[in-house]
Design a protein around this motif. Structure first.
Motif, PDB file in Angstrom:
ATOM      1  N   GLY A 249       0.809  -1.217   0.000  1.00  0.00           N
ATOM      2  CA  GLY A 249       0.000   0.000   0.000  1.00  0.00           C
ATOM      3  C   GLY A 249       0.835   1.257   0.000  1.00  0.00           C
ATOM      4  O   GLY A 249       0.413   2.297   0.504  1.00  0.00           O
ATOM      5  N   LYS A 250       2.039   1.187  -0.593  1.00  0.00           N
ATOM      6  CA  LYS A 250       2.957   2.321  -0.574  1.00  0.00           C
ATOM      7  C   LYS A 250       3.275   2.833  -1.977  1.00  0.00           C
ATOM      8  O   LYS A 250       4.382   3.278  -2.265  1.00  0.00           O
ATOM      9  CB  LYS A 250       4.249   1.930   0.146  1.00  0.00           C
ATOM     10  CG  LYS A 250       4.045   1.633   1.626  1.00  0.00           C
ATOM     11  CD  LYS A 250       5.359   1.294   2.318  1.00  0.00           C
ATOM     12  CE  LYS A 250       5.143   1.042   3.806  1.00  0.00           C
ATOM     13  NZ  LYS A 250       6.400   0.701   4.497  1.00  0.00           N
ATOM     14  N   LEU A 251       2.297   2.748  -2.856  1.00  0.00           N
ATOM     15  CA  LEU A 251       2.485   3.222  -4.220  1.00  0.00           C
ATOM     16  C   LEU A 251       2.514   4.748  -4.286  1.00  0.00           C
ATOM     17  O   LEU A 251       1.983   5.433  -3.408  1.00  0.00           O
ATOM     18  CB  LEU A 251       1.362   2.700  -5.114  1.00  0.00           C
ATOM     19  CG  LEU A 251       1.316   1.183  -5.320  1.00  0.00           C
ATOM     20  CD1 LEU A 251       0.035   0.795  -6.039  1.00  0.00           C
ATOM     21  CD2 LEU A 251       2.533   0.700  -6.094  1.00  0.00           C
ATOM     22  N   SER A 252       3.137   5.256  -5.340  1.00  0.00           N
ATOM     23  CA  SER A 252       3.120   6.686  -5.627  1.00  0.00           C
ATOM     24  C   SER A 252       2.406   6.895  -6.959  1.00  0.00           C
ATOM     25  O   SER A 252       2.619   6.149  -7.907  1.00  0.00           O
ATOM     26  CB  SER A 252       4.547   7.235  -5.720  1.00  0.00           C
ATOM     27  OG  SER A 252       5.215   7.117  -4.486  1.00  0.00           O
ATOM     28  N   PHE A 253       1.547   7.906  -7.015  1.00  0.00           N
ATOM     29  CA  PHE A 253       0.796   8.209  -8.228  1.00  0.00           C
ATOM     30  C   PHE A 253       1.180   9.593  -8.735  1.00  0.00           C
ATOM     31  O   PHE A 253       1.406  10.509  -7.957  1.00  0.00           O
ATOM     32  CB  PHE A 253      -0.706   8.178  -7.954  1.00  0.00           C
ATOM     33  CG  PHE A 253      -1.234   6.822  -7.593  1.00  0.00           C
ATOM     34  CD1 PHE A 253      -1.718   5.969  -8.571  1.00  0.00           C
ATOM     35  CD2 PHE A 253      -1.245   6.388  -6.271  1.00  0.00           C
ATOM     36  CE1 PHE A 253      -2.205   4.714  -8.243  1.00  0.00           C
ATOM     37  CE2 PHE A 253      -1.726   5.141  -5.929  1.00  0.00           C
ATOM     38  CZ  PHE A 253      -2.208   4.298  -6.928  1.00  0.00           C
ATOM     39  N   MET A 254       1.242   9.722 -10.057  1.00  0.00           N
ATOM     40  CA  MET A 254       1.428  11.022 -10.678  1.00  0.00           C
ATOM     41  C   MET A 254       0.275  11.183 -11.654  1.00  0.00           C
ATOM     42  O   MET A 254       0.089  10.339 -12.524  1.00  0.00           O
ATOM     43  CB  MET A 254       2.791  11.117 -11.361  1.00  0.00           C
ATOM     44  CG  MET A 254       3.135   9.983 -12.294  1.00  0.00           C
ATOM     45  SD  MET A 254       4.759   9.215 -12.031  1.00  0.00           S
ATOM     46  CE  MET A 254       4.465   8.161 -10.606  1.00  0.00           C
ATOM     47  N   PHE A 255      -0.548  12.208 -11.488  1.00  0.00           N
ATOM     48  CA  PHE A 255      -1.751  12.266 -12.317  1.00  0.00           C
ATOM     49  C   PHE A 255      -1.877  13.587 -13.060  1.00  0.00           C
ATOM     50  O   PHE A 255      -1.347  14.618 -12.646  1.00  0.00           O
ATOM     51  CB  PHE A 255      -3.001  11.973 -11.484  1.00  0.00           C
ATOM     52  CG  PHE A 255      -3.325  12.967 -10.407  1.00  0.00           C
ATOM     53  CD1 PHE A 255      -4.255  13.972 -10.627  1.00  0.00           C
ATOM     54  CD2 PHE A 255      -2.722  12.890  -9.152  1.00  0.00           C
ATOM     55  CE1 PHE A 255      -4.583  14.874  -9.631  1.00  0.00           C
ATOM     56  CE2 PHE A 255      -3.041  13.786  -8.142  1.00  0.00           C
ATOM     57  CZ  PHE A 255      -3.972  14.788  -8.379  1.00  0.00           C
ATOM     58  N   GLY A 256      -2.575  13.496 -14.182  1.00  0.00           N
ATOM     59  CA  GLY A 256      -2.788  14.666 -15.019  1.00  0.00           C
ATOM     60  C   GLY A 256      -4.269  14.867 -15.305  1.00  0.00           C
ATOM     61  O   GLY A 256      -4.963  13.934 -15.708  1.00  0.00           O
ATOM     62  N   THR A 257      -4.753  16.053 -15.078  1.00  0.00           N
ATOM     63  CA  THR A 257      -6.132  16.409 -15.419  1.00  0.00           C
ATOM     64  C   THR A 257      -6.269  17.918 -15.395  1.00  0.00           C
ATOM     65  O   THR A 257      -5.569  18.597 -14.635  1.00  0.00           O
ATOM     66  CB  THR A 257      -7.141  15.776 -14.435  1.00  0.00           C
ATOM     67  OG1 THR A 257      -8.470  16.000 -14.916  1.00  0.00           O
ATOM     68  CG2 THR A 257      -7.004  16.354 -13.039  1.00  0.00           C
ATOM     69  N   ASP A 258      -7.134  18.441 -16.237  1.00  0.00           N
ATOM     70  CA  ASP A 258      -7.404  19.876 -16.223  1.00  0.00           C
ATOM     71  C   ASP A 258      -8.285  20.200 -15.027  1.00  0.00           C
ATOM     72  O   ASP A 258      -9.289  19.524 -14.775  1.00  0.00           O
ATOM     73  CB  ASP A 258      -8.104  20.296 -17.520  1.00  0.00           C
ATOM     74  CG  ASP A 258      -7.209  20.072 -18.738  1.00  0.00           C
ATOM     75  OD1 ASP A 258      -5.988  20.300 -18.611  1.00  0.00           O
ATOM     76  OD2 ASP A 258      -7.730  19.659 -19.789  1.00  0.00           O
ATOM     77  N   VAL A 259      -7.914  21.210 -14.283  1.00  0.00           N
ATOM     78  CA  VAL A 259      -8.649  21.579 -13.069  1.00  0.00           C
ATOM     79  C   VAL A 259      -9.699  22.626 -13.423  1.00  0.00           C
ATOM     80  O   VAL A 259      -9.374  23.757 -13.752  1.00  0.00           O
ATOM     81  CB  VAL A 259      -7.694  22.118 -11.985  1.00  0.00           C
ATOM     82  CG1 VAL A 259      -8.483  22.508 -10.745  1.00  0.00           C
ATOM     83  CG2 VAL A 259      -6.645  21.080 -11.647  1.00  0.00           C
ATOM     84  N   ASP A 260     -10.975  22.212 -13.367  1.00  0.00           N
ATOM     85  CA  ASP A 260     -12.051  23.148 -13.705  1.00  0.00           C
ATOM     86  C   ASP A 260     -13.064  23.293 -12.571  1.00  0.00           C
ATOM     87  O   ASP A 260     -14.117  23.886 -12.745  1.00  0.00           O
ATOM     88  CB  ASP A 260     -12.764  22.710 -14.985  1.00  0.00           C
ATOM     89  CG  ASP A 260     -13.249  21.258 -14.912  1.00  0.00           C
ATOM     90  OD1 ASP A 260     -13.294  20.700 -13.804  1.00  0.00           O
ATOM     91  OD2 ASP A 260     -13.567  20.695 -15.976  1.00  0.00           O
ATOM     92  N   SER A 261     -12.737  22.715 -11.420  1.00  0.00           N
ATOM     93  CA  SER A 261     -13.635  22.875 -10.276  1.00  0.00           C
ATOM     94  C   SER A 261     -12.833  22.850  -8.980  1.00  0.00           C
ATOM     95  O   SER A 261     -11.824  22.143  -8.883  1.00  0.00           O
ATOM     96  CB  SER A 261     -14.691  21.763 -10.250  1.00  0.00           C
ATOM     97  OG  SER A 261     -14.087  20.495 -10.122  1.00  0.00           O
ATOM     98  N   GLU A 262     -13.285  23.616  -8.009  1.00  0.00           N
ATOM     99  CA  GLU A 262     -12.593  23.700  -6.729  1.00  0.00           C
ATOM    100  C   GLU A 262     -12.655  22.362  -6.003  1.00  0.00           C
ATOM    101  O   GLU A 262     -13.678  21.682  -5.970  1.00  0.00           O
ATOM    102  CB  GLU A 262     -13.249  24.785  -5.872  1.00  0.00           C
ATOM    103  CG  GLU A 262     -12.501  25.066  -4.581  1.00  0.00           C
ATOM    104  CD  GLU A 262     -13.144  26.186  -3.779  1.00  0.00           C
ATOM    105  OE1 GLU A 262     -12.754  26.350  -2.606  1.00  0.00           O
ATOM    106  OE2 GLU A 262     -14.039  26.875  -4.317  1.00  0.00           O
ATOM    107  N   GLY A 263     -11.546  21.944  -5.476  1.00  0.00           N
ATOM    108  CA  GLY A 263     -11.512  20.710  -4.703  1.00  0.00           C
ATOM    109  C   GLY A 263     -11.257  19.458  -5.518  1.00  0.00           C
ATOM    110  O   GLY A 263     -11.155  18.365  -4.952  1.00  0.00           O
TER     111      GLY A 263
END
Length: 279
Positions: A110-124
């Protein structure tokens, strides 16, 4: 990954699972049931449902997480989701590219690292995505817009691909020079050569307990997979007109190693080198 996901999810939320291996699914259902019983959870409270196909997952799940090693598998998984009738609501929202780092050892712990990409169009949104990913790991970085997660992963794995060869070469040299490889590993881990292929995924059998090398090179990351990422990094660098001084040499090496040790962990480069040293 899925076992950690189930253990950290709200107990009332069902988890739908699908895999090409029925044996893997059966084992997962059994293990999660045992985990729930050990934790004193009421029978049936932590639901795990095996889906019949990918379309069923898309129709029933609010969040879909896929972990697939090849482009073909991605196409084969998503095509059935969208070819029948109207598009499920889950697939009408957004896709987030979220490559993972940490290998099989990190997944189990349970010690994985994630790198993610997405356009941020909403708070939170970023915090929400992190909360989902951290059910399976310990770190999650938002790297930018759509595609930036993959780009970050390829940059990271380019280093890993080169580093793995360098570590295997150094340890093989040490063996040929008569050094104790346990002591050499300890030294490197305390020096500036310290890196993941030495400390965790050490390529010498018996030096690091639990490493693929100590389990007959049972793969966390098969040679073909690191070679695939290396090829993708090279393609991206070419498109960006960015020079890679070591890429072609590394690519040639992995092609040769994969030809002889297909399906084994990429740390088997050490075995490839050691057999040639003794020849």
């Amino acid at each position: 990954m899925a076992r950690n996901l189930r253990s950290k999810m709200p107990r009332a939320d069902p988890l739908f699972v699908l895999d090409i291996s029925q044996a893997t699914l059966d084992k997962f259902v059994e293990e999660t049931g045992q985990d729930a019983a050990s934790a004193g959870v009421e029978e049936g409270a932590c639901q795990v449902q095996v889906a019949k196909n990918a379309r069923e997952v898309a129709e029933k799940a609010d969040i879909i997480i896929t972990c697939l090693p090849t482009v073909k598998m991605v196409k084969d998984t998503f095509a059935p989701m969208i070819k029948e009738g109207s598009l499920p609501e889950t697939l009408q929202s957004r896709f987030v590219d979220a490559p993972v780092s940490g290998g099989a050892v990190g997944a189990q712990a349970g010690k994985l690292s994630f790198m993610f990409g997405t356009d941020v169009d909403s708070e939170g949104l970023v915090d929400y995505l992190k909360s989902v990913l951290l059910l399976m790991g310990t770190k999650a970085w938002h790297m930018g817009g759509q595609g930036c997660g993959v780009s970050a992963k390829l940059a990271n794995n380019y280093i890993l691909a080169i580093n793995n060869i360098a570590v295997s070469e150094a340890l093989n040299m040490g063996r040929e020079w008569g050094l104790d490889l346990h002591k050499l590993t300890e030294l490197i881990n305390s020096s500036r050569g310290h890196c993941w292929p030495v400390e965790v995924n050490n390529s010498v059998p018996g030096v690091v307990q639990g490493s693929p090398a100590s389990k007959e090179y049972t793969p966390g990351c098969p040679v073909s997979m690191i070679n695939k990422d290396l090829g993708l990094a090279m393609s991206g660098a070419s498109d960006a007109k960015t020079p890679l001084l070591l890429a072609e040499t590394a690519r040639e090496a992995y092609n040769k190693v994969d030809g002889e040790y297909q399906g084994q962990d990429f740390s088997v480069v050490y075995q490839y080198l050691s057999r040639r040293s003794s020849a």
